[in-house]
Design an enzyme around this catalytic site. Structure first.
Site, PDB file in Angstrom:
ATOM      1  CG  HIS A  38      -0.257  82.475  40.935  1.00 30.49           C
ATOM      2  ND1 HIS A  38       0.475  81.403  41.342  1.00 30.49           N
ATOM      3  CD2 HIS A  38       0.549  83.542  41.051  1.00 30.49           C
ATOM      4  CE1 HIS A  38       1.689  81.801  41.677  1.00 30.49           C
ATOM      5  NE2 HIS A  38       1.751  83.101  41.515  1.00 30.49           N
ATOM      6  CB  THR A  69      -1.796  96.092  26.237  1.00 27.67           C
ATOM      7  OG1 THR A  69      -1.321  96.899  25.178  1.00 27.67           O
ATOM      8  CG2 THR A  69      -3.282  95.883  26.098  1.00 27.67           C
ATOM      9  CB  CYS A 101      11.574  80.797  44.381  1.00 25.21           C
ATOM     10  SG  CYS A 101      10.024  81.663  44.416  1.00 25.21           S
ATOM     11  CB  ALA A 107       3.242  89.254  44.238  1.00 21.62           C
ATOM     12  CB  SER A 114       0.140  87.263  43.825  1.00 24.11           C
ATOM     13  OG  SER A 114       0.263  86.236  42.882  1.00 24.11           O
ATOM     14  CG  ASN A 137       7.220  82.694  50.850  1.00 21.83           C
ATOM     15  OD1 ASN A 137       7.773  83.285  51.764  1.00 21.83           O
ATOM     16  ND2 ASN A 137       7.878  82.239  49.823  1.00 21.83           N
TER      17      ASN A 137
END
Lengths: 455, 88
Positions: free
Chosen positions: A255, A293, A379, A125, A253, A205
């Site tokens: 996870h 990739t 974070c 994300a 996202s 969050n």
């Protein structure tokens, strides 16, 4: 290096102090009183003992979630047997990987009501947010140089905006109310003909509040401004439809929805077409917006996670709601002066941000060693600063310092909730009993009226 | 061609699903699997449409295979127990 000397007599004190003061860099603390001080805890009341053994319980579902075994099961063949590069067009290895990637693209698109062609895979994300905010802003820069966002966005959106400010863009950071929700009228007034993008996160969050995404989408459509939403915390937990909600860009996202780490996606609308300037240059994969990739196993995992999330959304939501109600009931029945941060109704029940007044958050986290908790986003969990989100919703400094986020998810059990609630109650009571402030509150002193003298 | 699935077949797969779910070494996965299996069968208890029953039966069969594989993997990389398991 420090030394503690207990219970010294008066004559000895003078001698010692004279000697000590001849040394440099020294701090002497003398606590006078006739009560003898001992370092042996006479009662167990305040001592912190960890008699429990074992791994801590996981209560940090906003930071990340465990990989669902069903997702791993879908991924494993692509880690073990099918190693082809999905962009290889000349052989079977490439074709089978490409087919898997395209299937995953459909699974992701289906969950949000999009067309598979509108999904591009990214590393997470954070990258999706960067591509959205910087990409849209830079592409439309010749005509439009203004962006609107909120004060409670994720760090990566705020930081992207800060970077754009350095490039000469104007950014409006909308304030939020005490409940954490933005004012739609303020949003509308902030939009100018210069505005190219509005970025508002769906579910926060830290405090779990849901923004009125559909209403924001309608305003943006009316004003012909692109609307980006960071749905990392919302996807798979609440129903989202990019067409019904007029979302032009959406960050996803892996996870946070029981998928693998290191994978995310970006929904980017094709009609009307949203154009972005790519951040990463390279082979032009993912419609040129994100070269590199595509990691087949991770993408397959994200796809599987999205499919499961779509199938299980109602079931999971009901479970999380039940758990969070039980947790809150337990906490409120035993503890007073507990404040839930964020709107009580318009929020995701799996994210409970509670402030325990007169208890220092970090001490409580230390005491609750057998539960994996956080005081805010992962974070910023390394710093002791109170979170900017709590500051934005106007939480008092002292309450912001005493907040803890409880994150519940698909794999949380009833027993875990009971255990955590009991432990929290026990330690909050213990810490409060030690606190002189709590004692004053119990005696009816209003802490706010005290004028703390500074020496 | 939709074949009829008997009550004993359904009961049997229900029991096997629960038995396999019990084997998860991870406490959270184990609890979830058992709860999810129970609730899924409870939810579809009153299903009468043959096609739907067939679909759910196939879904159960797919899941039993997943559980069996994942139990083995979980066993290979298991960790120490959670505080809550040591208490009980």
């Amino acid at each position: 290096m420090f030394r503690i000397i207990y219970n010294i007599t008066h004559s000895y004190l003078n001698k010692t102090i004279n000697r000590i003061l001849q040394q440099e860099n020294i701090i002497v603390m003398v606590l006078p009183g006739n009560r003898k001080i001992s370092n042996r805890a006479d009662n167990d009341k305040f001592s912190l003992k960890h008699e429990e053994i074992g791994r801590p319980l996981y209560f940090d579902a906003q930071a990340t979630t465990p990989l669902d075994p069903r997702v791993l099961d879908a991924m494993l063949p692509y880690l073990v047997s099918y190693h082809g590069n999905p962009h290889s067009r000349t052989h079977t290895y490439g074709w089978e990987s490409e087919a898997a990637v395209e299937k995953a693209r459909e699974q992701v698109a289906h969950l949000i009501g999009a067309d598979p062609k509108e999904i591009i895979f990214t590393s997470g994300a954070t990258e999706s947010n960067n591509i959205s905010v910087k990409g849209v802003a830079r592409f439309y820069a010749p005509r439009k140089k203004h962006i609107v966002t909120t004060q409670i966005e994720h760090k990566c959106v705020l930081d992207s905006c800060r970077a754009l400010e350095g490039e000469g863009f104007k950014v409006t950071y909308l304030p939020v109310g005490p409940n954490g929700i933005i004012n739609l009228q303020e949003l509308e007034e902030a939009l100018t003909p210069e505005t190219s993008l509005v970025s508002v996160m769906t579910v926060n969050n830290e405090i779990g509040v849901k923004q009125p995404i559909a209403e924001i989408g309608a305003i943006c459509k009316k004003k012909k401004v692109f609307f980006h939403t960071d749905a990392a915390q919302a996807l798979g937990k609440i129903a989202l439809d990019v067409n019904a909600m007029n979302i032009d860009l959406m960050s996803i996202s892996g996870h946070k929805i029981y998928g693998p780490k290191g994978i995310g996606a970006l929904f980017i609308r094709r009609r009307p077409r949203v154009r972005v300037e790519p951040i990463q240059s390279g082979g032009g994969q993912e419609r040129g917006m994100r070269s590199g990739t595509v990691p087949t196993p991770l993408v397959v995992g994200l796809g599987a996670a999205c499919e499961i999330a779509e199938r299980e959304m109602k079931y999971d939501h009901a479970w999380v709601e039940k758990l969070s109600q039980r947790f809150l009931d337990k906490i409120y029945s035993k503890l007073t002066h507990v404040i839930r941060n964020g709107d009580l109704e318009q929020s995701y029940p799996g994210c409970l941000n509670l402030s325990f007044a007169y208890v220092e958050g970090e001490s409580l986290l230390m005491a609750l060693k057998d539960v994996a908790l956080s005081s805010g986003s992962a974070c910023t969990s390394a710093s002791l600063e109170p979170s900017y989100v709590l500051r934005a919703i106007g939480t008092d400094e002292d309450l912001a310092h005493s907040s803890i986020r409880f994150g519940l998810g698909r794999f949380t059990t009833m027993d875990e909730v009971d255990y955590t609630a009991e432990k929290t109650i026990k330690h909050v009571e213990r810490l409060r009993e030690m606190s002189p402030l709590w004692e004053m509150v119990q005696e009816g002193v209003d802490i706010k009226t005290i004028k703390w003298s500074q020496h | 061609m939709v074949s009829n699935i008997s009550k004993t077949q359904i009961l049997s797969i229900y029991k096997s699903l629960l038995r396999e779910s019990e084997k998860f070494s991870n406490y959270n996965f184990r609890s979830y699997a058992i709860r999810r299996v129970r609730d899924a069968f409870k939810e579809h208890k009153s299903l009468t449409d043959k096609n739907l029953i067939n679909k759910e039966y196939q879904f159960a069969k797919d899941n039993i295979a997943i559980i069996k594989r994942q139990v083995v993997i979980g066993e290979m990389y298991k960790t120490e127990k959670l505080v809550i398991e040591n208490q009980q």
